[in-house]
Scaffold this active site. Structure first.
Site, mmCIF file in Angstrom:
data_model
loop_
_atom_site.group_PDB
_atom_site.id
_atom_site.type_symbol
_atom_site.label_atom_id
_atom_site.label_comp_id
_atom_site.label_asym_id
_atom_site.label_seq_id
_atom_site.Cartn_x
_atom_site.Cartn_y
_atom_site.Cartn_z
ATOM 1 N N HIS A 55 -20.341 13.186 -24.124
ATOM 2 C CA HIS A 55 -19.133 12.545 -23.615
ATOM 3 C C HIS A 55 -18.028 12.493 -24.666
ATOM 4 O O HIS A 55 -16.945 11.976 -24.415
ATOM 5 C CB HIS A 55 -19.483 11.129 -23.143
ATOM 6 C CG HIS A 55 -18.480 10.512 -22.231
ATOM 7 N ND1 HIS A 55 -17.790 9.365 -22.552
ATOM 8 C CD2 HIS A 55 -18.022 10.876 -21.003
ATOM 9 C CE1 HIS A 55 -16.981 9.039 -21.562
ATOM 10 N NE2 HIS A 55 -17.096 9.937 -20.618
ATOM 11 N N LYS A 109 -14.921 13.506 -27.151
ATOM 12 C CA LYS A 109 -13.716 14.339 -27.074
ATOM 13 C C LYS A 109 -13.178 14.460 -28.492
ATOM 14 O O LYS A 109 -12.501 13.549 -29.003
ATOM 15 C CB LYS A 109 -12.648 13.730 -26.165
ATOM 16 C CG LYS A 109 -13.015 13.714 -24.675
ATOM 17 C CD LYS A 109 -13.722 12.466 -24.271
ATOM 18 C CE LYS A 109 -13.963 12.413 -22.761
ATOM 19 N NZ LYS A 109 -14.787 11.268 -22.356
ATOM 20 N N ASP A 148 -9.129 23.108 -39.193
ATOM 21 C CA ASP A 148 -9.117 23.469 -40.617
ATOM 22 C C ASP A 148 -9.643 22.363 -41.521
ATOM 23 O O ASP A 148 -9.281 22.301 -42.706
ATOM 24 C CB ASP A 148 -7.690 23.847 -41.060
ATOM 25 C CG ASP A 148 -7.203 25.130 -40.410
ATOM 26 O OD1 ASP A 148 -8.049 25.940 -39.977
ATOM 27 O OD2 ASP A 148 -5.976 25.320 -40.332
ATOM 28 N N HIS A 187 -8.264 5.112 -17.599
ATOM 29 C CA HIS A 187 -9.356 5.886 -18.173
ATOM 30 C C HIS A 187 -9.530 5.593 -19.662
ATOM 31 O O HIS A 187 -10.351 6.200 -20.336
ATOM 32 C CB HIS A 187 -9.105 7.380 -17.960
ATOM 33 C CG HIS A 187 -10.295 8.244 -18.150
ATOM 34 N ND1 HIS A 187 -10.450 9.068 -19.254
ATOM 35 C CD2 HIS A 187 -11.395 8.432 -17.391
ATOM 36 C CE1 HIS A 187 -11.590 9.721 -19.162
ATOM 37 N NE2 HIS A 187 -12.189 9.351 -18.040
ATOM 38 N N LYS A 237 -10.269 3.831 -23.407
ATOM 39 C CA LYS A 237 -11.374 3.163 -24.086
ATOM 40 C C LYS A 237 -10.865 2.707 -25.448
ATOM 41 O O LYS A 237 -11.198 3.283 -26.491
ATOM 42 C CB LYS A 237 -12.564 4.110 -24.273
ATOM 43 C CG LYS A 237 -13.036 4.835 -22.990
ATOM 44 C CD LYS A 237 -12.475 6.215 -22.913
ATOM 45 C CE LYS A 237 -13.117 7.088 -21.852
ATOM 46 N NZ LYS A 237 -13.128 6.570 -20.511
ATOM 47 N N ASP A 272 -6.839 -9.099 -33.375
ATOM 48 C CA ASP A 272 -5.944 -9.759 -34.323
ATOM 49 C C ASP A 272 -4.836 -8.840 -34.832
ATOM 50 O O ASP A 272 -4.270 -9.089 -35.905
ATOM 51 C CB ASP A 272 -6.737 -10.318 -35.509
ATOM 52 C CG ASP A 272 -7.601 -11.508 -35.116
ATOM 53 O OD1 ASP A 272 -7.340 -12.095 -34.045
ATOM 54 O OD2 ASP A 272 -8.540 -11.834 -35.856
#
Length: 425
Positions: A117, A119, A124, A295, A297, A302
């Site tokens: 899952h 991404k 380089d 979508h 996450k 603080d």
């Protein structure tokens, strides 16, 4: 010798928040087009659409000028890529890998659990992208009301070495993992720190790093003194996270949760709503984002601590999937992310009050009771779910001897020329 996963906070990083595909895709495509030596890319979803075609084009261009290009997609998230879509890349020299492909059974995908899952994009060994945005037109406004609201972070600096090392080992090592000897050698050769954000790259797997992302959330929530702001698409966290959020609200911390109001998966919204009453009673503020499917996450604590990544706060992400987040300690970045989330609250969210949260029927109370105790025990129960060792399949280029020019395909095709690769954690 056992170290704390040898994943230390690295100072001196430069960060840029990328919101939605409009900001993310141009920067990634530009970076790939400028790559000189290597492109490592992992994604859950890659579709043959406008975005996927543009990504394919820049990857082919990089490979044709001699850049090492390795692409890994998930067999569940990217199950229907056309043969010629992949063949054009492999012919150009792109190494195209599929994580845990599986044939369909009665038309249904069977590789449901333990998905890749993450991404990640690393260019380089100098520039990296970490977040929750897949390569699909679904992340662009032009997709319409179902376009997804999501985030990624572009990072340059010392922490990129850790991201690159992880991505490289996932591709090259027989058993991808964290080599603490190699990590220590790398640390010894690092340049002195320069001003910039502190960051740590954190992953979740099914071997040595089962709870690392969750632990970073727990540490931040326990240390919170003023505000906790979490935006998470699929909010169904474990018992410990729920307990710490409630305790934070009880001690006077402003705890705010942004969740889906226009869900792409209605069952996820129903599950989250079974938790509302308990959270609201302890003073947690709950908002549902209603402009389009959330979508994201991400989280801010603080306005000093923040995280951006692929991990939802649900049983799949916290107990089964392979995930990656960047955790950040930087007031400027955290304040900026908090401001962007506050814009969602002010303009596009419904605020749930305790009285209107959900039904208080006996049926709802019974379901809430069962859900709460399910979450308390799920980490132990997850071991009962299918635990085969997922394989990575390398898609071979089409054979030049094939008179039909058969380009091969994904491994559920009987003519696919894939070779099995190393098992993932």
């Amino acid at each position: 010798m056992r170290l704390e996963h040898v994943r230390h906070w690295k100072p001196g990083n430069r960060l840029q928040l990328l919101e939605n595909g409009e900001a993310f895709f141009p920067r990634v495509f530009e970076a790939i087009a400028a790559a000189r030596r290597e492109v490592l890319l992992e994604t859950f979803i890659l579709f043959d659409d406008k975005v996927g075609q543009e990504l394919r084009s820049v990857l082919i261009g990089a490979a044709q000028r001699g850049v090492r290009v390795v692409v890994t997609v998930d067999g569940y998230g990217s199950p229907d890529l056309p043969d010629d879509f992949i063949a054009g890349m492999t012919q150009a020299g792109v190494s195209f890998r599929v994580f845990d492909p599986a044939p369909r059974l009665l038309g249904l995908r069977t590789n449901v659990f333990r998905r890749l899952h993450r991404k990640l994009v690393v260019i380089d060994a100098e520039l990296a992208f970490v977040g929750g945005i897949n390569f699909s037109v679904e992340h662009l406004w032009e997709f319409g009301p179902a376009a997804k609201q999501d985030y990624a972070v572009e990072v340059q600096g010392p922490v990129v070495a850790d991201i690159h090392r992880f991505a490289s080992e996932a591709v090259d090592a027989p058993r991808p993992g964290w080599d603490w000897r190699r990590a220590l050698r790398s640390r010894a050769s690092e340049q002195p720190a320069v001003p910039g954000a502190r960051a740590v790259f954190v992953t979740r797997d099914n071997q040595e790093h089962r709870t690392d992302i969750e632990q970073h959330y727990l540490f931040a929530i326990r240390a919170a003194r003023r505000r906790i702001l979490i935006a998470n698409a699929y909010f169904f966290p474990g018992y410990r996270l729920l307990r710490e959020l409630r305790r934070a609200a009880q001690r006077g911390v402003l705890v705010e949760l942004i969740m889906q109001g226009e869900p792409d998966m209605p069952i996820a919204q129903h599950a989250a709503r079974t938790l509302y009453d308990r959270l609201l009673r302890d003073g947690v503020k709950i908002y549902e984002y209603c402009q389009r499917p959330l979508h994201g996450k991400v989280a801010v604590v603080d306005e000093e601590w923040a995280t951006v990544g692929s991990s939802n706060l649900d049983p799949l992400s916290l107990s089964l999937n392979l995930e990656a987040n960047l955790v950040i300690r930087d007031a400027a970045f955290a304040t900026h992310l908090a401001g962007r989330l506050q814009t969602l609250i002010d303009r596009h969210c419904k605020h749930f009050e305790s009285a209107e949260a959900v039904s208080c029927s006996k049926w709802h109370l019974a379901v809430s009771f069962l859900v709460y105790h399910f979450l308390r025990r799920f980490p132990a129960w997850s071991g009962w779910l299918p635990a085969h060792a997922p394989k990575v399949h390398l898609v071979a280029p089409p054979s030049t001897d094939d008179p039909q020019g058969d380009p091969g395909g994904l491994p559920d095709s009987p003519r696919h020329p894939a070779t099995k690769g190393a098992g993932y954690p």
